[in-house]
Design a protein around this motif. Structure first.
Motif, short mmCIF file in Angstrom:
data_model
loop_
_atom_site.label_atom_id
_atom_site.label_comp_id
_atom_site.label_asym_id
_atom_site.label_seq_id
_atom_site.Cartn_x
_atom_site.Cartn_y
_atom_site.Cartn_z
N LEU A 6 0.84 -1.20 0.00
CA LEU A 6 0.00 0.00 0.00
C LEU A 6 0.87 1.25 0.00
O LEU A 6 0.60 2.23 -0.69
CB LEU A 6 -0.92 0.02 1.22
CG LEU A 6 -2.07 -1.00 1.26
CD1 LEU A 6 -2.94 -0.76 2.46
CD2 LEU A 6 -2.91 -0.92 0.00
N VAL A 52 -3.20 6.44 4.05
CA VAL A 52 -3.50 5.08 3.59
C VAL A 52 -3.28 4.03 4.69
O VAL A 52 -4.16 3.22 4.98
CB VAL A 52 -2.63 4.72 2.36
CG1 VAL A 52 -2.81 3.27 1.98
CG2 VAL A 52 -3.00 5.61 1.19
N PRO A 110 -5.54 4.76 8.43
CA PRO A 110 -6.98 4.43 8.40
C PRO A 110 -7.26 2.94 8.27
O PRO A 110 -8.25 2.45 8.79
CB PRO A 110 -7.49 5.17 7.16
CG PRO A 110 -6.48 6.19 6.86
CD PRO A 110 -5.17 5.68 7.33
N ASN A 111 -6.35 2.23 7.60
CA ASN A 111 -6.60 0.80 7.39
C ASN A 111 -6.20 -0.07 8.57
O ASN A 111 -6.76 -1.15 8.76
CB ASN A 111 -5.88 0.33 6.12
CG ASN A 111 -6.60 0.79 4.87
OD1 ASN A 111 -7.79 0.55 4.70
ND2 ASN A 111 -5.91 1.52 4.02
N ALA A 140 -12.42 8.43 7.45
CA ALA A 140 -11.20 8.34 6.65
C ALA A 140 -11.48 7.70 5.31
O ALA A 140 -10.83 7.96 4.32
CB ALA A 140 -10.15 7.53 7.40
N GLY A 141 -12.50 6.81 5.31
CA GLY A 141 -12.83 6.12 4.07
C GLY A 141 -13.54 6.99 3.07
O GLY A 141 -13.64 6.65 1.91
N LEU A 166 -4.89 -1.87 -3.96
CA LEU A 166 -5.91 -0.81 -3.87
C LEU A 166 -6.06 -0.42 -2.40
O LEU A 166 -5.88 -1.25 -1.52
CB LEU A 166 -7.24 -1.30 -4.42
CG LEU A 166 -7.26 -1.63 -5.92
CD1 LEU A 166 -8.61 -2.17 -6.32
CD2 LEU A 166 -6.91 -0.41 -6.76
N PHE A 167 -6.44 0.83 -2.16
CA PHE A 167 -6.58 1.28 -0.78
C PHE A 167 -7.96 0.86 -0.26
O PHE A 167 -8.98 1.37 -0.74
CB PHE A 167 -6.43 2.80 -0.70
CG PHE A 167 -5.14 3.29 -1.34
CD1 PHE A 167 -3.95 2.61 -1.14
CD2 PHE A 167 -5.12 4.42 -2.15
CE1 PHE A 167 -2.77 3.03 -1.73
CE2 PHE A 167 -3.95 4.85 -2.74
CZ PHE A 167 -2.78 4.16 -2.54
N PRO A 168 -8.01 -0.05 0.72
CA PRO A 168 -9.31 -0.59 1.16
C PRO A 168 -10.22 0.46 1.78
O PRO A 168 -11.43 0.28 1.82
CB PRO A 168 -8.93 -1.64 2.21
CG PRO A 168 -7.48 -1.89 2.05
CD PRO A 168 -6.89 -0.65 1.45
N ASN A 169 -9.64 1.55 2.29
CA ASN A 169 -10.46 2.57 2.95
C ASN A 169 -11.06 3.57 1.96
O ASN A 169 -11.82 4.45 2.37
CB ASN A 169 -9.62 3.32 3.99
CG ASN A 169 -8.41 4.00 3.39
OD1 ASN A 169 -7.71 3.41 2.58
ND2 ASN A 169 -8.19 5.24 3.75
N LEU A 170 -10.70 3.46 0.69
CA LEU A 170 -11.21 4.40 -0.31
C LEU A 170 -12.09 3.67 -1.34
O LEU A 170 -11.84 2.50 -1.65
CB LEU A 170 -10.06 5.09 -1.05
CG LEU A 170 -9.09 5.92 -0.19
CD1 LEU A 170 -8.00 6.51 -1.06
CD2 LEU A 170 -9.82 7.02 0.55
N THR A 171 -13.06 4.39 -1.86
CA THR A 171 -13.93 3.81 -2.90
C THR A 171 -13.18 3.75 -4.22
O THR A 171 -12.03 4.22 -4.31
CB THR A 171 -15.17 4.71 -3.10
OG1 THR A 171 -14.70 6.00 -3.49
CG2 THR A 171 -16.01 4.82 -1.85
N TYR A 231 -16.36 -0.16 -2.58
CA TYR A 231 -15.03 -0.32 -1.99
C TYR A 231 -14.33 -1.51 -2.66
O TYR A 231 -15.01 -2.41 -3.18
CB TYR A 231 -15.15 -0.53 -0.48
CG TYR A 231 -15.48 0.76 0.24
CD1 TYR A 231 -14.47 1.61 0.65
CD2 TYR A 231 -16.80 1.12 0.46
CE1 TYR A 231 -14.76 2.81 1.27
CE2 TYR A 231 -17.11 2.33 1.08
CZ TYR A 231 -16.08 3.17 1.49
OH TYR A 231 -16.36 4.35 2.09
#
Lengths: 267, 349
Positions: free
Chosen positions: A165, A183, A186-187, A265-266, B88-93, B132
């Protein structure tokens, strides 16, 4: 048919486990509100006398507050040190992981009494004379929760494949700090929250180290409970129940905050 | 010849004393799709990571548009990368993932929106903008990863085995989608894979890597029809690799002095029984007798394993319904054409 049988076995085992775990809690809860309970299965009469007495005692509230801030400071300190440290080791210096794994199991290897005696001897004289102060307790607490914080943060980082990531974010133009903040953090936050709560609960219930290191000077909830248990079992039960509820409420609030933070954060 | 757009000069990399990249040189033209093909551990992904700036080479130069980018951090190289695991960033759509690079580069909101919409349309994921990554299929995740890399308009796009985690059907579809997008954008692209079929289908040019070297490069057609070494011959397909003695037993003495030879499985013809027509000895062909050991149907191709003059050969024939079939252990005749026998160079020569 087979599925149904397996379901019943599973449910029976779960029920037994729940009974085993909940009976002491329910018993303590009832004892904290019982007026008369000697020769019957359930209390003969109920009262709020013990709870009221507990809340009237300023030492209880003091002890509760002392425990709260000492645990909060220790966990916050651990989070501030361990989060970047574990991140750097996991992502950039994986060779050091073997060393770290050895270090974090040390608190398990050294019994509480031995650790306390060692700490008192080391810090009772010389340049760092902190025996009996909150500083030594915070230091000791830091070590106690080291395994929980290390494993929790490390597992979260590995679960989200943090190195990839991070690489990906850097390729897209983020600096390392920004990639970490936007990145990685938040995860891994849900995992970090669980480690934090677990560490907080462990410290809140810690007695041996606390009593030996600062027992005469600082009264935490466990030290207070130990002192009052000899006066009245009913009162000690009321204290235990209150302390349990306090942890429950605190955990719920922190989990909700964690989810909210992660959700924002998402977006 | 045009000047190179991306040029690697003498790239070296060692890990713990073992050489992973050994003075690799490579020139790529603008808009070209070059595939690095090789077995696991040959150095192809390391070479890609050196170009991306994620691995620091021990030596060498990386010139992109005449500018040496070897010392720049990844974010300043103007290189995009799609990872094997997509990352891919899991916290972003989907939208958030595509927008991320533009945000990091300070692109204003209106422009970000315009470019994201364009890319969502390009990869056909407009309806998934709010999803997501964990709610997407593997193929959709791959398309998001591609769109995210393209969003920052890189000068070079690096694709590190981007299709390896997908099933065969989706892989084939995505392969042609990637090629279409690459051609449409005229994007200079380096594609890493260990799948020779993927390399042959996608590439303008293929570089075959082994032990930290590029052992042969050329167009898919050249590499398939003219492998230079035994390694390339074996890697590019089911070539029959023969020693000099084996080749003499099949083709006679007049075959040159190479140590080893390659024979394409589809260049040998299988003839049923004696008296079969359709192969002329007058063009220099030879007919030898053999015995079929095994037969396997690979879809449109039937693969035979045949023992002839003490040499085991793999022979492919088109499964067109007219191809004669035979039982295992059946006696056959093989039609061999010496012009199809390729002399191989020694490895590293």
């Amino acid at each position: 048919m087979m599925k149904s049988k397996a379901g019943w076995t599973h449910r029976s085992l779960m029920l037994l486990l729940m009974i085993y775990l909940l009976i002491p809690l329910i018993g303590t809860f009832m004892y904290g509100f019982a007026k008369q309970w000697q020769t019957t299965v359930l209390p003969e009469s109920w009262t709020l006398e013990w709870v009221l007495e507990m809340f009237k005692d300023l030492r209880f509230l003091d002890a509760l507050w002392t425990s709260f801030y000492l645990c909060a400071v220790s966990v916050a300190l651990s989070l501030a040190v361990m989060l970047p440290a574990v991140f750097v080791i996991t992502v950039y210096l994986p060779k050091w992981e073997t060393f770290m794994k050895g270090v974090v199991v040390l608190p398990y290897a050294v019994p509480g009494v031995v650790a306390a005696v060692g700490l008192i001897r080391t810090y009772s004289s010389g340049p760092i004379d902190i025996t009996g102060t909150a500083y030594i307790l915070v230091g000791a607490y830091f070590v106690v929760i080291l395994p929980y914080m290390y494993q929790g943060i490390r597992n979260s980082l590995l679960t989200v494949s943090a190195p990839e990531l991070l690489n990906s974010a850097e390729m897209l133009g983020a600096s390392r700090m920004r990639a970490f903040a936007t990145v990685i953090l938040p995860n891994i936050w849900p995992g970090v929250m669980i480690s934090t709560l677990l560490s907080f609960s462990v410290l809140f219930g810690e007695f041996v180290l606390t009593n030996m290191l600062v027992g005469g000077h600082i009264q935490t909830i466990q030290v207070y409970l130990y002192q009052r248990v000899n006066e009245s079992g009913h009162l000690a039960s009321a204290i235990a129940v209150t302390y349990f509820l306090f942890i429950l409420v605190l955990s719920t609030v922190l989990m909700k905050l964690g989810k909210k933070f992660n959700g924002e954060a998402g977006r | 010849m045009n000047a190179s757009y991306l040029e690697l000069q003498g790239i070296r990399k060692t890990f713990g004393g073992s050489i992973v990249l050994d003075n690799v040189d490579l020139s790529i033209q603008e808009g070209e799709l070059v595939t690095l093909l090789g077995p696991s551990g040959c150095g192809k992904s390391t070479l890609l990571r050196c170009i991306a700036g994620l691995t620091e080479p021990d030596g060498g130069r990386i010139l992109l548009g005449r500018k040496d980018i070897a010392s720049l951090p990844p974010r300043n190289r103007e290189v995009g990368m799609v990872f094997q695991s997509y990352a891919l960033f899991p916290n972003l759509t989907v939208y958030g993932n595509i927008e991320y690079g533009l945000k990091m580069r300070g692109v204003d909101k209106a422009e970000r929106q315009r470019r994201c919409e364009e890319l969502l349309a390009l990869v056909d994921l407009e309806e998934k903008r709010g999803a997501y990554p964990q709610q997407l299929s593997g193929g959709q995740q791959q398309r998001v990863a591609l769109a995210r890399s393209l969003a920052v308009q890189p000068k070079v796009l690096l694709l590190d085995e981007p299709l390896s985690a997908l099933d065969a059907k989706i892989r084939k579809n995505l392969r042609s989608e990637i090629r279409d997008i690459q051609k449409k954008l005229n994007m200079t692209t380096i594609f890493v894979t260990h799948d020779q079929e993927e390399a042959l289908t996608l590439s303008d040019r293929i570089c075959i890597m082994n032990n930290g070297h590029i052992v042969q490069d050329g167009t898919p057609e050249t590499l398939y029809s003219r492998p230079r070494t035994e390694f390339v011959a074996r890697f590019m397909g089911s070539y029959n690799v023969l020693t000099h003695a084996e080749a003499v037993r099949l083709f006679g003495d007049d075959i040159g002095r190479a140590e080893s030879y390659a024979l394409r499985p589809e260049s040998v013809r299988l003839l049923a029984g004696f008296g079969e027509h359709g192969f002329s000895e007058s063009v220099g062909g030879r007919i030898v007798e053999g015995t079929i050991d095994s037969v396997s149907v690979l879809g449109n191709v039937i693969r035979y394993s045949v023992m002839a003059n003490g040499v085991r050969l793999t022979i492919d024939m088109l499964n067109d319904g007219r191809t004669f079939r035979t039982e295992t252990s059946g006696a056959v005749r093989l039609a061999l054409n010496p012009s199809q026998l390729l002399q191989l160079e020694k490895e590293g020569a």
